[in-house]
Design a protein around this motif. Structure first.
Motif, PDB file in Angstrom:
ATOM      1  N   ALA A  23      46.281  54.984  50.462  1.00  0.00           N
ATOM      2  CA  ALA A  23      44.849  55.038  50.164  1.00  0.00           C
ATOM      3  C   ALA A  23      44.316  53.617  50.251  1.00  0.00           C
ATOM      4  N   VAL A  24      43.304  53.398  51.062  1.00  0.00           N
ATOM      5  CA  VAL A  24      42.792  52.061  51.294  1.00  0.00           C
ATOM      6  C   VAL A  24      41.535  51.838  50.467  1.00  0.00           C
ATOM      7  N   ARG A  25      41.541  50.729  49.694  1.00  0.00           N
ATOM      8  CA  ARG A  25      40.372  50.389  48.896  1.00  0.00           C
ATOM      9  C   ARG A  25      39.728  49.131  49.449  1.00  0.00           C
ATOM     10  N   THR A  26      38.537  48.901  49.077  1.00  0.00           N
ATOM     11  CA  THR A  26      37.905  47.622  49.350  1.00  0.00           C
ATOM     12  C   THR A  26      37.857  46.846  48.050  1.00  0.00           C
ATOM     13  N   LEU A  27      37.584  45.563  48.164  1.00  0.00           N
ATOM     14  CA  LEU A  27      37.553  44.707  46.985  1.00  0.00           C
ATOM     15  C   LEU A  27      36.412  45.047  46.044  1.00  0.00           C
ATOM     16  N   ARG A  28      35.486  45.883  46.449  1.00  0.00           N
ATOM     17  CA  ARG A  28      34.343  46.228  45.597  1.00  0.00           C
ATOM     18  C   ARG A  28      34.644  47.418  44.696  1.00  0.00           C
ATOM     19  N   ASN A  29      35.855  47.965  44.794  1.00  0.00           N
ATOM     20  CA  ASN A  29      36.136  49.211  44.079  1.00  0.00           C
ATOM     21  C   ASN A  29      37.372  49.128  43.184  1.00  0.00           C
ATOM     22  N   PHE A  30      37.422  48.123  42.340  1.00  0.00           N
ATOM     23  CA  PHE A  30      38.518  48.036  41.374  1.00  0.00           C
ATOM     24  C   PHE A  30      38.170  48.914  40.179  1.00  0.00           C
ATOM     25  N   LYS A  31      38.517  50.192  40.266  1.00  0.00           N
ATOM     26  CA  LYS A  31      38.179  51.133  39.205  1.00  0.00           C
ATOM     27  C   LYS A  31      39.432  51.516  38.429  1.00  0.00           C
ATOM     28  N   GLN A  32      39.315  51.505  37.116  1.00  0.00           N
ATOM     29  CA  GLN A  32      40.471  51.793  36.278  1.00  0.00           C
ATOM     30  C   GLN A  32      41.067  53.163  36.567  1.00  0.00           C
ATOM     31  N   GLU A  33      40.230  54.123  36.877  1.00  0.00           N
ATOM     32  CA  GLU A  33      40.743  55.472  37.122  1.00  0.00           C
ATOM     33  C   GLU A  33      41.567  55.554  38.405  1.00  0.00           C
ATOM     34  N   ASP A  34      41.469  54.533  39.277  1.00  0.00           N
ATOM     35  CA  ASP A  34      42.246  54.519  40.508  1.00  0.00           C
ATOM     36  C   ASP A  34      43.633  53.904  40.329  1.00  0.00           C
ATOM     37  N   ALA A 141      47.871  42.883  42.061  1.00  0.00           N
ATOM     38  CA  ALA A 141      47.601  42.679  40.634  1.00  0.00           C
ATOM     39  C   ALA A 141      46.899  43.894  40.047  1.00  0.00           C
ATOM     40  N   PHE A 142      45.986  44.485  40.825  1.00  0.00           N
ATOM     41  CA  PHE A 142      45.317  45.711  40.394  1.00  0.00           C
ATOM     42  C   PHE A 142      46.295  46.879  40.366  1.00  0.00           C
ATOM     43  N   LEU A 143      47.079  46.998  41.420  1.00  0.00           N
ATOM     44  CA  LEU A 143      48.004  48.116  41.565  1.00  0.00           C
ATOM     45  C   LEU A 143      48.991  48.187  40.409  1.00  0.00           C
ATOM     46  N   TYR A 144      49.451  47.021  39.966  1.00  0.00           N
ATOM     47  CA  TYR A 144      50.440  46.948  38.880  1.00  0.00           C
ATOM     48  C   TYR A 144      49.826  46.515  37.550  1.00  0.00           C
ATOM     49  N   ASP A 145      48.498  46.479  37.475  1.00  0.00           N
ATOM     50  CA  ASP A 145      47.789  46.153  36.231  1.00  0.00           C
ATOM     51  C   ASP A 145      48.269  44.821  35.657  1.00  0.00           C
ATOM     52  N   MET A 146      48.223  43.781  36.485  1.00  0.00           N
ATOM     53  CA  MET A 146      48.732  42.459  36.120  1.00  0.00           C
ATOM     54  C   MET A 146      47.650  41.509  35.612  1.00  0.00           C
ATOM     55  N   VAL A 147      46.577  42.042  35.103  1.00  0.00           N
ATOM     56  CA  VAL A 147      45.521  41.182  34.557  1.00  0.00           C
ATOM     57  C   VAL A 147      45.200  41.624  33.135  1.00  0.00           C
ATOM     58  N   ASP A 148      44.599  40.708  32.368  1.00  0.00           N
ATOM     59  CA  ASP A 148      44.220  41.071  31.010  1.00  0.00           C
ATOM     60  C   ASP A 148      42.865  41.780  31.012  1.00  0.00           C
ATOM     61  N   GLU A 149      42.361  42.115  29.840  1.00  0.00           N
ATOM     62  CA  GLU A 149      41.138  42.918  29.741  1.00  0.00           C
ATOM     63  C   GLU A 149      39.950  42.227  30.387  1.00  0.00           C
ATOM     64  N   GLU A 150      39.757  40.954  30.088  1.00  0.00           N
ATOM     65  CA  GLU A 150      38.615  40.232  30.661  1.00  0.00           C
ATOM     66  C   GLU A 150      38.793  40.022  32.156  1.00  0.00           C
ATOM     67  N   GLY A 151      40.043  39.757  32.558  1.00  0.00           N
ATOM     68  CA  GLY A 151      40.312  39.583  33.976  1.00  0.00           C
ATOM     69  C   GLY A 151      40.031  40.842  34.767  1.00  0.00           C
ATOM     70  N   PHE A 152      40.358  41.997  34.186  1.00  0.00           N
ATOM     71  CA  PHE A 152      40.106  43.262  34.880  1.00  0.00           C
ATOM     72  C   PHE A 152      38.616  43.437  35.155  1.00  0.00           C
ATOM     73  N   LYS A 153      37.791  43.050  34.197  1.00  0.00           N
ATOM     74  CA  LYS A 153      36.338  43.200  34.366  1.00  0.00           C
ATOM     75  C   LYS A 153      35.810  42.326  35.503  1.00  0.00           C
ATOM     76  N   GLN A 154      36.554  41.254  35.829  1.00  0.00           N
ATOM     77  CA  GLN A 154      36.095  40.313  36.850  1.00  0.00           C
ATOM     78  C   GLN A 154      36.730  40.547  38.225  1.00  0.00           C
ATOM     79  N   LEU A 155      37.623  41.526  38.334  1.00  0.00           N
ATOM     80  CA  LEU A 155      38.261  41.789  39.618  1.00  0.00           C
ATOM     81  C   LEU A 155      37.218  42.082  40.696  1.00  0.00           C
ATOM     82  N   GLY A 156      37.332  41.380  41.804  1.00  0.00           N
ATOM     83  CA  GLY A 156      36.383  41.555  42.898  1.00  0.00           C
ATOM     84  C   GLY A 156      35.078  40.814  42.702  1.00  0.00           C
ATOM     85  N   LYS A 157      34.902  40.148  41.559  1.00  0.00           N
ATOM     86  CA  LYS A 157      33.644  39.462  41.269  1.00  0.00           C
ATOM     87  C   LYS A 157      33.823  37.953  41.126  1.00  0.00           C
ATOM     88  N   ALA A 158      34.965  37.535  40.588  1.00  0.00           N
ATOM     89  CA  ALA A 158      35.191  36.122  40.295  1.00  0.00           C
ATOM     90  C   ALA A 158      36.687  35.845  40.357  1.00  0.00           C
TER      91      ALA A 158
END
Length: 249
Positions: A23-34, A141-158
């Motif tokens: 399944a191919v994602r773009t950097l604009r779609n870091f969604k927790q449900e994925d 990092a997204f695939l394996y949930d390698m970021v903390d809570e604040e980092g997750f909110k910034q994925l694809g943004k900063a």
């Protein structure tokens, strides 16, 4: 440059325990449900990536070996430099146990290669042996949930740093143990080796290990094994409680 990760859906992880369809994602779609659920005994997500040893497919890289996959917040960071050096020094011990090492940092391969020179120098290494994955786009990092809570909110943004994740994977590509540390705390290589010894002992002998167990110490017979079967399988054993029986490994 690696820009696309292969990841698994929750349904297939639970029902089939096999690597999922791409399944191919773009950097604009870091969604927790994925994100896949990385539960104990689930097959870990597969991916293709550029590393300091060339391009790999993660599952192919592991092959029939055990694996230790661990992430680092960034290149040229102090704690990570000590960690990678320590793991590299212990590589012969991991080799004895049939374990492949692989690291990840959220920067590119060229940066990793420059950093390796520092790792070798600081830790007195002749050569740094195992690959470090490049994950500039934070897909893995997204695939394996390698970021903390604040980092997750910034994925694809900063810019986002990973946390210190460790995944111990068995030859069937199943996750057996995971550790998560904050960026401020270095890992313990001896504990990684210890739990691999415990897992391999449990798999080989059908036992479980008590707290702080080290190779050579007594193990515990699982409560699911009857006394009669315990005698047949293990011979002599010591009963502390009906549910707590020790035997030699």
């Amino acid at each position: 440059m690696f820009s696309r990760a292969l990841f698994q859906s929750r349904q297939s992880l639970l029902q089939r325990q096999q690597p999922l369809k791409i399944a191919v994602r773009t950097l604009r779609n870091f969604k927790q449900e994925d994100q896949p659920r990385l539960r104990i005994n689930t097959v870990v997500p597969n991916f293709d990536a550029e590393t300091t040893k060339g391009k790999i497919n993660f599952h192919d890289y592991l092959g029939d070996s055990w694996g230790v996959f661990f992430s680092h917040p960034a290149d040229f960071t102090p704690v990570c430099t000590t960690e990678l050096g320590a793991f590299s020094k212990l590589k012969p011990e991991f080799d004895k146990r049939g374990v492949k090492l692989i690291g990840l940092s959220a920067e590119d391969v060229e940066s990793h290669k420059k950093w390796i020179k520092d790792i070798e120098e600081v830790n007195g290494l002749n050569k740094f042996e195992f690959p470090i994955i490049a994950d500039v786009d934070k897909e893995i990092a997204f695939l394996y949930d390698m970021v903390d809570e604040e980092g997750f909110k910034q994925l694809g943004k900063a810019p986002v740093a990973t946390i210190r994740s460790v995944f111990i994977i068995d030859p069937s590509k199943k996750l057996r143990i995971s550790f998560t540390y904050p960026p401020s705390v270095g890992r313990n290589t001896s504990e990684v080796l210890r739990v691999i010894d415990a897992l391999q002992k449990a798999d080989a002998k059908g036992v479980v290990t008590p707290i702080n167990w080290q190779e050579g110490e007594d193990v515990i017979i699982p409560p699911t094994v009857s006394d009669a079967d315990a005698s047949k399988k293990f011979g002599d054993y010591k009963t502390v409680k009906p549910y707590l029986r020790y035997t030699k490994a």
